[in-house]
Design a protein around this motif. Sequence first.
Motif, PDB file in Angstrom:
ATOM      1  N   ARG A 207      -8.716  16.403  -2.486  1.00 45.59           N
ATOM      2  CA  ARG A 207      -8.960  15.241  -1.626  1.00 45.59           C
ATOM      3  C   ARG A 207      -7.753  14.301  -1.627  1.00 45.59           C
ATOM      4  NH1 ARG A 207     -11.261  13.973   2.035  1.00 45.59           N
ATOM      5  NH2 ARG A 207     -12.290  12.026   1.424  1.00 45.59           N
ATOM      6  N   LEU A 208      -7.103  14.161  -2.765  1.00 45.99           N
ATOM      7  CA  LEU A 208      -5.908  13.320  -2.830  1.00 45.99           C
ATOM      8  C   LEU A 208      -4.836  13.861  -1.898  1.00 45.99           C
ATOM      9  CD1 LEU A 208      -4.292  11.004  -4.163  1.00 45.99           C
ATOM     10  CD2 LEU A 208      -3.622  12.643  -5.934  1.00 45.99           C
ATOM     11  N   SER A 209      -4.653  15.171  -1.903  1.00 43.25           N
ATOM     12  CA  SER A 209      -3.666  15.792  -1.026  1.00 43.25           C
ATOM     13  C   SER A 209      -4.032  15.592   0.441  1.00 43.25           C
ATOM     14  CB  SER A 209      -3.561  17.281  -1.351  1.00 43.25           C
ATOM     15  OG  SER A 209      -2.642  17.917  -0.492  1.00 43.25           O
ATOM     16  N   GLU A 210      -5.313  15.751   0.772  1.00 43.01           N
ATOM     17  CA  GLU A 210      -5.764  15.600   2.158  1.00 43.01           C
ATOM     18  C   GLU A 210      -5.583  14.178   2.669  1.00 43.01           C
ATOM     19  OE1 GLU A 210      -9.309  19.013   1.876  1.00 43.01           O
ATOM     20  OE2 GLU A 210      -9.812  16.883   1.889  1.00 43.01           O
ATOM     21  N   LEU A 211      -5.766  13.197   1.780  1.00 43.94           N
ATOM     22  CA  LEU A 211      -5.717  11.800   2.195  1.00 43.94           C
ATOM     23  C   LEU A 211      -4.308  11.209   2.165  1.00 43.94           C
ATOM     24  CD1 LEU A 211      -8.933  10.417   0.437  1.00 43.94           C
ATOM     25  CD2 LEU A 211      -8.579  10.776   2.888  1.00 43.94           C
ATOM     26  N   THR A 212      -3.333  11.985   1.695  1.00 42.14           N
ATOM     27  CA  THR A 212      -1.952  11.484   1.659  1.00 42.14           C
ATOM     28  C   THR A 212      -1.019  12.448   2.395  1.00 42.14           C
ATOM     29  OG1 THR A 212      -1.635  12.523  -0.518  1.00 42.14           O
ATOM     30  CG2 THR A 212      -2.272  10.183  -0.481  1.00 42.14           C
ATOM     31  N   PRO A 213      -1.304  12.741   3.664  1.00 47.43           N
ATOM     32  CA  PRO A 213      -0.445  13.687   4.396  1.00 47.43           C
ATOM     33  C   PRO A 213       0.987  13.176   4.562  1.00 47.43           C
ATOM     34  CG  PRO A 213      -1.916  12.540   5.910  1.00 47.43           C
ATOM     35  CD  PRO A 213      -2.369  12.188   4.515  1.00 47.43           C
ATOM     36  N   TRP A 215       2.350  11.219   2.262  1.00 46.43           N
ATOM     37  CA  TRP A 215       2.751  10.924   0.898  1.00 46.43           C
ATOM     38  C   TRP A 215       2.373   9.501   0.488  1.00 46.43           C
ATOM     39  CZ3 TRP A 215       3.510  15.678  -0.579  1.00 46.43           C
ATOM     40  CH2 TRP A 215       4.073  16.578   0.313  1.00 46.43           C
ATOM     41  N   VAL A 216       2.702   9.164  -0.740  1.00 47.65           N
ATOM     42  CA  VAL A 216       2.336   7.868  -1.331  1.00 47.65           C
ATOM     43  C   VAL A 216       3.595   7.015  -1.460  1.00 47.65           C
ATOM     44  CG1 VAL A 216       1.407   6.698  -3.362  1.00 47.65           C
ATOM     45  CG2 VAL A 216       0.406   8.882  -2.612  1.00 47.65           C
ATOM     46  N   ASP A 217       3.559   5.848  -0.831  1.00 49.90           N
ATOM     47  CA  ASP A 217       4.715   4.957  -0.883  1.00 49.90           C
ATOM     48  C   ASP A 217       4.723   4.098  -2.148  1.00 49.90           C
ATOM     49  OD1 ASP A 217       5.926   5.507   1.805  1.00 49.90           O
ATOM     50  OD2 ASP A 217       3.933   4.849   2.442  1.00 49.90           O
ATOM     51  N   ILE A 218       3.541   3.615  -2.545  1.00 53.31           N
ATOM     52  CA  ILE A 218       3.429   2.772  -3.742  1.00 53.31           C
ATOM     53  C   ILE A 218       2.241   3.239  -4.565  1.00 53.31           C
ATOM     54  CG2 ILE A 218       3.065   0.443  -4.646  1.00 53.31           C
ATOM     55  CD1 ILE A 218       4.224  -0.651  -2.048  1.00 53.31           C
ATOM     56  N   LEU A 219       2.468   3.453  -5.835  1.00 60.10           N
ATOM     57  CA  LEU A 219       1.381   3.710  -6.785  1.00 60.10           C
ATOM     58  C   LEU A 219       1.307   2.533  -7.736  1.00 60.10           C
ATOM     59  CD1 LEU A 219      -0.725   5.323  -8.414  1.00 60.10           C
ATOM     60  CD2 LEU A 219       1.193   6.438  -9.592  1.00 60.10           C
ATOM     61  N   PHE A 220       0.170   1.869  -7.785  1.00 63.65           N
ATOM     62  CA  PHE A 220      -0.063   0.828  -8.785  1.00 63.65           C
ATOM     63  C   PHE A 220      -0.862   1.466  -9.894  1.00 63.65           C
ATOM     64  CE2 PHE A 220      -1.440  -2.896 -10.944  1.00 63.65           C
ATOM     65  CZ  PHE A 220      -0.535  -3.896 -10.623  1.00 63.65           C
ATOM     66  N   GLU A 221      -0.214   1.675 -11.036  1.00 63.26           N
ATOM     67  CA  GLU A 221      -0.753   2.526 -12.104  1.00 63.26           C
ATOM     68  C   GLU A 221      -1.335   1.721 -13.258  1.00 63.26           C
ATOM     69  OE1 GLU A 221      -2.349   5.185 -13.819  1.00 63.26           O
ATOM     70  OE2 GLU A 221      -1.140   5.965 -12.159  1.00 63.26           O
ATOM     71  N   ASN A 222      -2.628   1.943 -13.520  1.00 65.86           N
ATOM     72  CA  ASN A 222      -3.331   1.291 -14.617  1.00 65.86           C
ATOM     73  C   ASN A 222      -3.838   2.267 -15.675  1.00 65.86           C
ATOM     74  OD1 ASN A 222      -3.442  -1.536 -13.609  1.00 65.86           O
ATOM     75  ND2 ASN A 222      -4.642  -0.627 -11.954  1.00 65.86           N
ATOM     76  N   VAL A 223      -3.787   3.559 -15.398  1.00 70.96           N
ATOM     77  CA  VAL A 223      -4.507   4.542 -16.214  1.00 70.96           C
ATOM     78  C   VAL A 223      -3.588   5.505 -16.950  1.00 70.96           C
ATOM     79  CG1 VAL A 223      -6.219   6.393 -16.180  1.00 70.96           C
ATOM     80  CG2 VAL A 223      -6.527   4.377 -14.733  1.00 70.96           C
ATOM     81  N   LEU A 232       1.864  12.128  -9.087  1.00 72.90           N
ATOM     82  CA  LEU A 232       3.329  12.213  -9.031  1.00 72.90           C
ATOM     83  C   LEU A 232       3.848  13.191  -7.958  1.00 72.90           C
ATOM     84  CD1 LEU A 232       4.381  11.988 -12.794  1.00 72.90           C
ATOM     85  CD2 LEU A 232       4.563  10.233 -11.029  1.00 72.90           C
ATOM     86  N   PRO A 233       3.249  14.375  -7.779  1.00 78.23           N
ATOM     87  CA  PRO A 233       3.754  15.268  -6.731  1.00 78.23           C
ATOM     88  C   PRO A 233       3.541  14.733  -5.314  1.00 78.23           C
ATOM     89  CG  PRO A 233       2.435  16.475  -8.337  1.00 78.23           C
ATOM     90  CD  PRO A 233       2.220  15.020  -8.592  1.00 78.23           C
ATOM     91  N   ARG A 234       2.676  13.715  -5.174  1.00 78.38           N
ATOM     92  CA  ARG A 234       2.387  13.157  -3.850  1.00 78.38           C
ATOM     93  C   ARG A 234       3.290  11.968  -3.510  1.00 78.38           C
ATOM     94  NH1 ARG A 234       0.690  16.729  -1.164  1.00 78.38           N
ATOM     95  NH2 ARG A 234       0.167  15.161   0.409  1.00 78.38           N
ATOM     96  N   GLY A 260       4.737  15.832 -15.012  1.00 78.10           N
ATOM     97  CA  GLY A 260       5.340  15.778 -13.676  1.00 78.10           C
ATOM     98  C   GLY A 260       6.505  14.831 -13.537  1.00 78.10           C
ATOM     99  N   LEU A 261       7.205  14.543 -14.630  1.00 82.52           N
ATOM    100  CA  LEU A 261       8.317  13.598 -14.568  1.00 82.52           C
ATOM    101  C   LEU A 261       9.427  14.055 -13.617  1.00 82.52           C
ATOM    102  CD1 LEU A 261       8.708  12.453 -18.286  1.00 82.52           C
ATOM    103  CD2 LEU A 261       7.867  11.105 -16.364  1.00 82.52           C
ATOM    104  N   SER A 262       9.554  15.355 -13.410  1.00 78.95           N
ATOM    105  CA  SER A 262      10.616  15.849 -12.530  1.00 78.95           C
ATOM    106  C   SER A 262      10.476  15.320 -11.109  1.00 78.95           C
ATOM    107  CB  SER A 262      10.630  17.381 -12.509  1.00 78.95           C
ATOM    108  OG  SER A 262       9.404  17.880 -11.995  1.00 78.95           O
ATOM    109  N   HIS A 263       9.251  14.999 -10.710  1.00 78.06           N
ATOM    110  CA  HIS A 263       9.038  14.486  -9.352  1.00 78.06           C
ATOM    111  C   HIS A 263       9.698  13.126  -9.152  1.00 78.06           C
ATOM    112  CE1 HIS A 263       6.309  17.701  -8.220  1.00 78.06           C
ATOM    113  NE2 HIS A 263       5.688  17.545  -9.380  1.00 78.06           N
TER     114      HIS A 263
END
Length: 344
Positions: A207-213, A215-223, A232-234, A260-263
């Motif tokens: 679902r994450l892949s389907e909803l980010t065709p 890609w992701v411009d900003i990730l606000f990371e809490n977890v 990360l791959p998105r 996934g640090l390589s991304h």
Amino acid sequence: MGEGSLRVAMRDHPQGQVTEGDFLIEETARPVPGPGQALVRVRYLSLDPYMRPMMNPVRSYVEPLKPGQTMPGATVGEVVESNEDALPVGTHVACMLGWQEYGLVTKETARIVDADAADISLALHVLGMTGATAHYGLLRLGDPEPGETVVVTAASGAVGGIVGQLAKIRGCRVIGIAGGPEKCRYVKEELGFDECLDHRADDFEQRLSELTPDWVDILFENVGGPILDAILPRMNDHGRIVLCGNISDYDRDEPYGLKGLSHLLLHRVNVYSFVIADHREYWPQAIAELAGWVKDGRIRFREDIAQGGLEGAPAAFINMLTGRNFGKQLLEVAPASVDHPAGN
């Protein structure tokens, strides 16, 4: 009114997941204000994820707690005795008194709260450290542009919920990630995110892949942890990650270790890590702007207020760490009405 003050201390450094046995509840002498000081009776205590890593004996941005020390934390309360003209009896203040019923403040260590303008509990979240964290992290570091895709982890939490709404105000498309259908409904239907994914669902990554065709411009990371690895791959080329929290690692004996640090290199992603305590000068402008949006109904929030006084702090803290709370986790330490000490 008695002369004692209940407090909660860390009994010893936790081994793995925190338990109630890691805390010591005891009565101490109520402090007496000296010149320029005021005595505050705590009404509400904020319980936040950052308290957990402070319990570990490791190098960090603050000195780790030692066994027997009072647990730290933001509080809001009422001045009940004062030797400071700027803090008369009856004044409501936000301050860092930790897990205790009474504490001393000065005009430099207390922020006066207008109890007539809003519920004083808001000074511990949307109109306090939590709100300033969301505002600085997203608007200053993430710097979102209209039309960008923003993903927010722990989206139903105190910081995440505000972040997503700020992103919507900026004209972004916002995808939240939360734990369970009920929290996802709240994030989408009440907070107004465009979508919300349950990270516990079997089809989460699909679902994450389907909803980010695009890609992701900003990730606000809490977890952090596996959820961050899934995102990360998105990430888009030249995307931004705002690293605010890493709650999935707080109870681990060994860090998770991202795969996934390589991304980050492949897509030239910028990572901004921050602690809002380093940016106190930013708080007033953030809180003033947030207060306007709260008044206009553009920022919504939910409070999870645990009852039972200070004795209930360990259980409420553990509930928050394990995601059993819903919204900003607070503890009601004392009721609204107080009897001021004689002669004040």
